[in-house]
Write a protein that holds these residues in place. Structure first.
Motif, PDB file in Angstrom:
ATOM      1  N   ASP A  11      -8.716   7.773  -4.518  1.00 32.59           N
ATOM      2  CA  ASP A  11      -9.558   8.727  -3.777  1.00 32.59           C
ATOM      3  C   ASP A  11      -9.170   8.779  -2.303  1.00 32.59           C
ATOM      4  O   ASP A  11      -9.409   9.772  -1.615  1.00 32.59           O
ATOM      5  N   THR A  12      -8.606   7.687  -1.800  1.00 29.84           N
ATOM      6  CA  THR A  12      -8.303   7.569  -0.370  1.00 29.84           C
ATOM      7  C   THR A  12      -6.928   8.126  -0.001  1.00 29.84           C
ATOM      8  O   THR A  12      -6.451   7.846   1.106  1.00 29.84           O
ATOM      9  N   HIS A  13      -6.309   8.888  -0.917  1.00 27.45           N
ATOM     10  CA  HIS A  13      -4.958   9.386  -0.632  1.00 27.45           C
ATOM     11  C   HIS A  13      -4.920  10.079   0.734  1.00 27.45           C
ATOM     12  O   HIS A  13      -5.832  10.836   1.097  1.00 27.45           O
ATOM     13  N   GLY A  14      -3.882   9.781   1.464  1.00 30.14           N
ATOM     14  CA  GLY A  14      -3.724  10.389   2.791  1.00 30.14           C
ATOM     15  C   GLY A  14      -4.450   9.650   3.900  1.00 30.14           C
ATOM     16  O   GLY A  14      -4.283   9.975   5.077  1.00 30.14           O
ATOM     17  N   ILE A  15      -5.267   8.659   3.538  1.00 32.05           N
ATOM     18  CA  ILE A  15      -6.017   7.895   4.550  1.00 32.05           C
ATOM     19  C   ILE A  15      -5.332   6.530   4.702  1.00 32.05           C
ATOM     20  O   ILE A  15      -5.111   5.853   3.705  1.00 32.05           O
ATOM     21  N   PRO A  16      -4.992   6.137   5.921  1.00 30.31           N
ATOM     22  CA  PRO A  16      -4.339   4.833   6.065  1.00 30.31           C
ATOM     23  C   PRO A  16      -5.275   3.693   5.647  1.00 30.31           C
ATOM     24  O   PRO A  16      -6.493   3.845   5.725  1.00 30.31           O
ATOM     25  N   ASP A  17      -4.701   2.579   5.220  1.00 30.69           N
ATOM     26  CA  ASP A  17      -5.529   1.433   4.820  1.00 30.69           C
ATOM     27  C   ASP A  17      -6.389   0.964   5.989  1.00 30.69           C
ATOM     28  O   ASP A  17      -5.956   1.026   7.138  1.00 30.69           O
ATOM     29  N   PRO A  18      -7.596   0.452   5.694  1.00 26.11           N
ATOM     30  CA  PRO A  18      -8.421  -0.052   6.795  1.00 26.11           C
ATOM     31  C   PRO A  18      -7.757  -1.231   7.496  1.00 26.11           C
ATOM     32  O   PRO A  18      -7.178  -2.103   6.847  1.00 26.11           O
ATOM     33  N   ASP A  19      -7.840  -1.226   8.817  1.00 23.10           N
ATOM     34  CA  ASP A  19      -7.359  -2.365   9.592  1.00 23.10           C
ATOM     35  C   ASP A  19      -8.447  -3.422   9.673  1.00 23.10           C
ATOM     36  O   ASP A  19      -8.178  -4.610   9.653  1.00 23.10           O
ATOM     37  N   LEU A  20      -9.661  -2.937   9.807  1.00 24.80           N
ATOM     38  CA  LEU A  20     -10.810  -3.824  10.031  1.00 24.80           C
ATOM     39  C   LEU A  20     -11.932  -3.454   9.069  1.00 24.80           C
ATOM     40  O   LEU A  20     -12.297  -2.281   8.962  1.00 24.80           O
ATOM     41  N   VAL A  21     -12.463  -4.466   8.376  1.00 25.13           N
ATOM     42  CA  VAL A  21     -13.656  -4.269   7.539  1.00 25.13           C
ATOM     43  C   VAL A  21     -14.778  -5.093   8.156  1.00 25.13           C
ATOM     44  O   VAL A  21     -14.619  -6.293   8.388  1.00 25.13           O
TER      45      VAL A  21
END
Ligand code: IPE
Ligand code: IPE
Ligand code: MG
Length: 255
Positions: free
Chosen positions: A186-196
């Motif tokens: 679902d997150t295609h095109g969104i960079p991975d989170p750096d901070l959670v």
């Protein structure tokens, strides 16, 4: 500058060290129920105040120049809660989109929704579609709302989609790599989170962004979500800025 002096410095360690702020911050907004219980209020009041905290977080993310903010609003497992609470949470999402969409759009915010749409009431699906459609051309902060979202469920859906393509003969299994899988999520095109960031003191992931958080930094905060404010957000980002991300390699800071 010594470690202690750096820690008490008011500005961001990132900027001091000339390093990057997080591009993508993802938040597990937890503790609404306990916030309310502490005050002798119904859980609903905690959720209602939680929406206020989302508005603050969106503003702060924009001020900090963060490009992507993901908020975990309803998990695939939250259906296990009493029907009244589930219905309250659905109502709050609807109200949030109806009430805030115009303002989000005016602020150039792009809205993306991740999670399973099927199984949601049709009025909610329409609202979520409308929010994405209206704001799709915006170029400011991307607000990702994880609703009816489960990291494992997302991976299962992606595997099904890839398996269908293999079955149709349009995808060779030998060509499946991490990018192929990432693009099917679902997150295609969104960079991975750096901070959670997770509030409420719990230190677990609760099925959030399972694939995407492989190298994320985690900050667990004791405060309940309705109390999350600009100062808390900034302190979490500051903590992130002091971390040494190595991605399996060697420390850049050590030189
Ligand atoms: C987070 O607060 C909101 C959702 C999970 C929807 P909770 O409702 O989980 O609050 P606690 O954890 O019971 O205090
Ligand atoms: C995680 O919180 C889900 C959201 C914040 C939407 P929960 O309160 O549902 O998580 P658990 O049950 O404590 O792991
Ligand atoms: Mg909780």
């Amino acid at each position: 500058m010594s470690g202690e002096a750096k820690r008490s410095a008011p500005s961001f360690a990132c900027k001091e060290a000339g390093e990057g702020m997080p591009t993508h911050v993802a938040i597990i907004m937890d503790g609404n129920g306990r916030w309310a219980a502490q005050r002798g209020l119904p859980r609903f009041e905690g959720h209602r105040r939680g929406v206020e905290a989302i508005r603050r977080a969106v503003r702060t993310a924009g001020d900090l120049g963060i490009r992507y903010l993901t908020v975990y609003s309803f998990s695939a497992e939250n259906w296990r809660r009493p029907a009244q609470e589930v219905s309250d949470l659905m109502g709050l999402l609807k109200r949030f989109v109806r009430h805030d969409l115009a303002e989000l759009h005016a602020n150039n915010i792009r809205v993306r929704i991740i999670g399973e749409r099927e199984g949601l009431a049709s009025d909610i699906r329409l609202l979520l579609d409308e929010a994405e459609q209206l704001t799709r051309g915006n170029t400011g902060l991307t607000l990702v709302i994880a609703f009816n979202y489960g990291g494992r469920q997302e991976i299962v859906s992606a595997m099904r989609a890839l398996a269908r393509r293999v079955q149709e003969g349009t995808l060779d299994p030998a060509d499946i790599d991490m990018d192929t899988v990432g693009a099917a999520l679902d997150t295609h095109g969104i960079p991975d989170p750096d901070l959670v960031i997770r509030t409420s003191g719990e230190q677990r992931v609760s099925n959030f962004l399972t694939w995407q958080t492989a190298y994320a930094e985690f900050v667990f905060l004791p405060c309940f979500w309705p109390d999350f404010d600009e100062a808390t957000f900034r302190s979490a980002v500051d903590e992130y800025c002091r971390r040494d991300r190595r991605f399996g390699g060697l420390s850049v800071r050590a030189g």
